[in-house]
Structure formats: structure tokens, C-alpha cells
Design a protein around this motif. Sequence first.
Motif, PDB file in Angstrom:
ATOM      1  N   GLN A  86       1.536   7.054  -6.564  1.00  0.00           N
ATOM      2  CA  GLN A  86       0.466   8.027  -6.787  1.00  0.00           C
ATOM      3  C   GLN A  86       0.995   9.446  -6.621  1.00  0.00           C
ATOM      4  O   GLN A  86       0.675  10.335  -7.417  1.00  0.00           O
ATOM      5  CB  GLN A  86      -0.709   7.786  -5.835  1.00  0.00           C
ATOM      6  N   ALA A  87       1.814   9.668  -5.600  1.00  0.00           N
ATOM      7  CA  ALA A  87       2.398  10.999  -5.385  1.00  0.00           C
ATOM      8  C   ALA A  87       3.288  11.396  -6.568  1.00  0.00           C
ATOM      9  O   ALA A  87       3.235  12.539  -7.040  1.00  0.00           O
ATOM     10  CB  ALA A  87       3.191  11.026  -4.083  1.00  0.00           C
ATOM     11  N   THR A 111       0.842  -1.195   0.000  1.00  0.00           N
ATOM     12  CA  THR A 111       0.000   0.000   0.000  1.00  0.00           C
ATOM     13  C   THR A 111       0.879   1.247   0.000  1.00  0.00           C
ATOM     14  O   THR A 111       0.576   2.226  -0.677  1.00  0.00           O
ATOM     15  CB  THR A 111      -0.927  -0.007   1.232  1.00  0.00           C
ATOM     16  N   GLY A 112       1.969   1.199   0.751  1.00  0.00           N
ATOM     17  CA  GLY A 112       2.894   2.335   0.791  1.00  0.00           C
ATOM     18  C   GLY A 112       3.481   2.644  -0.573  1.00  0.00           C
ATOM     19  O   GLY A 112       3.590   3.809  -0.961  1.00  0.00           O
ATOM     20  N   LYS A 148       2.129   2.006  -3.441  1.00  0.00           N
ATOM     21  CA  LYS A 148       1.055   2.584  -4.251  1.00  0.00           C
ATOM     22  C   LYS A 148       0.905   4.072  -3.950  1.00  0.00           C
ATOM     23  O   LYS A 148       0.710   4.878  -4.866  1.00  0.00           O
ATOM     24  CB  LYS A 148      -0.253   1.851  -3.991  1.00  0.00           C
ATOM     25  N   GLN A 149       1.021   4.443  -2.679  1.00  0.00           N
ATOM     26  CA  GLN A 149       0.952   5.859  -2.303  1.00  0.00           C
ATOM     27  C   GLN A 149       2.132   6.628  -2.892  1.00  0.00           C
ATOM     28  O   GLN A 149       1.968   7.750  -3.390  1.00  0.00           O
ATOM     29  CB  GLN A 149       0.939   6.001  -0.779  1.00  0.00           C
ATOM     30  N   ASP A 150       3.313   6.017  -2.843  1.00  0.00           N
ATOM     31  CA  ASP A 150       4.505   6.664  -3.393  1.00  0.00           C
ATOM     32  C   ASP A 150       4.360   6.892  -4.898  1.00  0.00           C
ATOM     33  O   ASP A 150       4.689   7.968  -5.409  1.00  0.00           O
ATOM     34  CB  ASP A 150       5.750   5.819  -3.116  1.00  0.00           C
TER      35      ASP A 150
END
Length: 170
Positions: free
Chosen positions: A21-22, A14-15, A17-19
Motif C-alpha cells: 500500500q505504501a 498484513t505487513g 499489504k501495508q508495504d
Amino acid sequence: MSERQPPIRLLPTTGLKQDLQALHDAAVMHPHGPEDRLLRVALNQLGRIQQGAPSTHSLEYMPSYPDLSDCETTYVGADPNAKPSHRVVWQERAPQRPGEPVTREIIALGERANGQAYYMAGQRLGRPVGFTLAELAAQREPIASPSRPRQPSVSSFDTPSANEPDLQFE
């Protein structure tokens, strides 16, 4: 005739994916800029990791960082003429049964400056700064009596684990 490499299963957390996305959001704001190039290089590097590319190097314990000695890192940067600005931190796990693929779990994609990628990875793995993996394992021994069965928590029914990724590259 060359031997075929065993298959590799890439597990983005999940982390990660956040990275990504940013990075994507920054690339959308600056098309054809360094953010766009960094996103493309990062995605290409993730593909190479899945294809079996070796890491830039294995990480070692350093007291000023979380212990990531069971992790690998790969450098990523938008400018081929400069020192890479980002790091991909990942763990490789051997197959549990014959015929299963090796798993490479991608923990973080973060900035190199001030060890940000390593701090992010440590936080995501629940590892505080200054403790070795052995010290953390010793602290995490079960408190409950082994003769008493563990009761599942109500929140664990019908909900996927927060640590289980829902996106896989295969």
C-alpha cells in the motif's frame, strides 16, 4: 517432457499489504517514476515467488539483526542497472499433508538500506535482535501447568487472528 512443479500457495501477511500500500501510494504520487516501476517489479517478483522461483539466497543468523535463518530473501529494484534497493523476506513451509501445496508466507517488502527489510521482518515475527531461534524457543516454554486446561481468552471468540492474512494469491 518436464515435470510439473508442485503448487505453491502464496500468503501475504498484513505487513506485506501495508508495504505494498505504501509503494502504491508513492506510485500514485509519482506516475511513471521510480516508485511506479518499483511497485510493478515487486508485484512481478511476488508472482515469480508464487510460481516457484528460488530466492536470491537463504538468510543466516547475524547477531546485529533479528534471527531470520528460517527465511529467504529476494532482491527487488526499480533500476536494472543499479544494486536492488529493496528486499522481499519470506518463509517457505512444507505441506502438512500429501497433496497440499507448499506455502510461501511473505513477511516484508522493505528497503535494503541499513537492513530495514530485515528489521521489519524480525519485528513482524516477534524476534528481537541478538537472539537465535533456539534461544527464543527456549524462552517461550509454557508457564502454565500441563495438567490444567488452557482457557481461551474472550477476545479470541468470533474474531480472526491478527496473524491470519485475509488476502491470498492462488
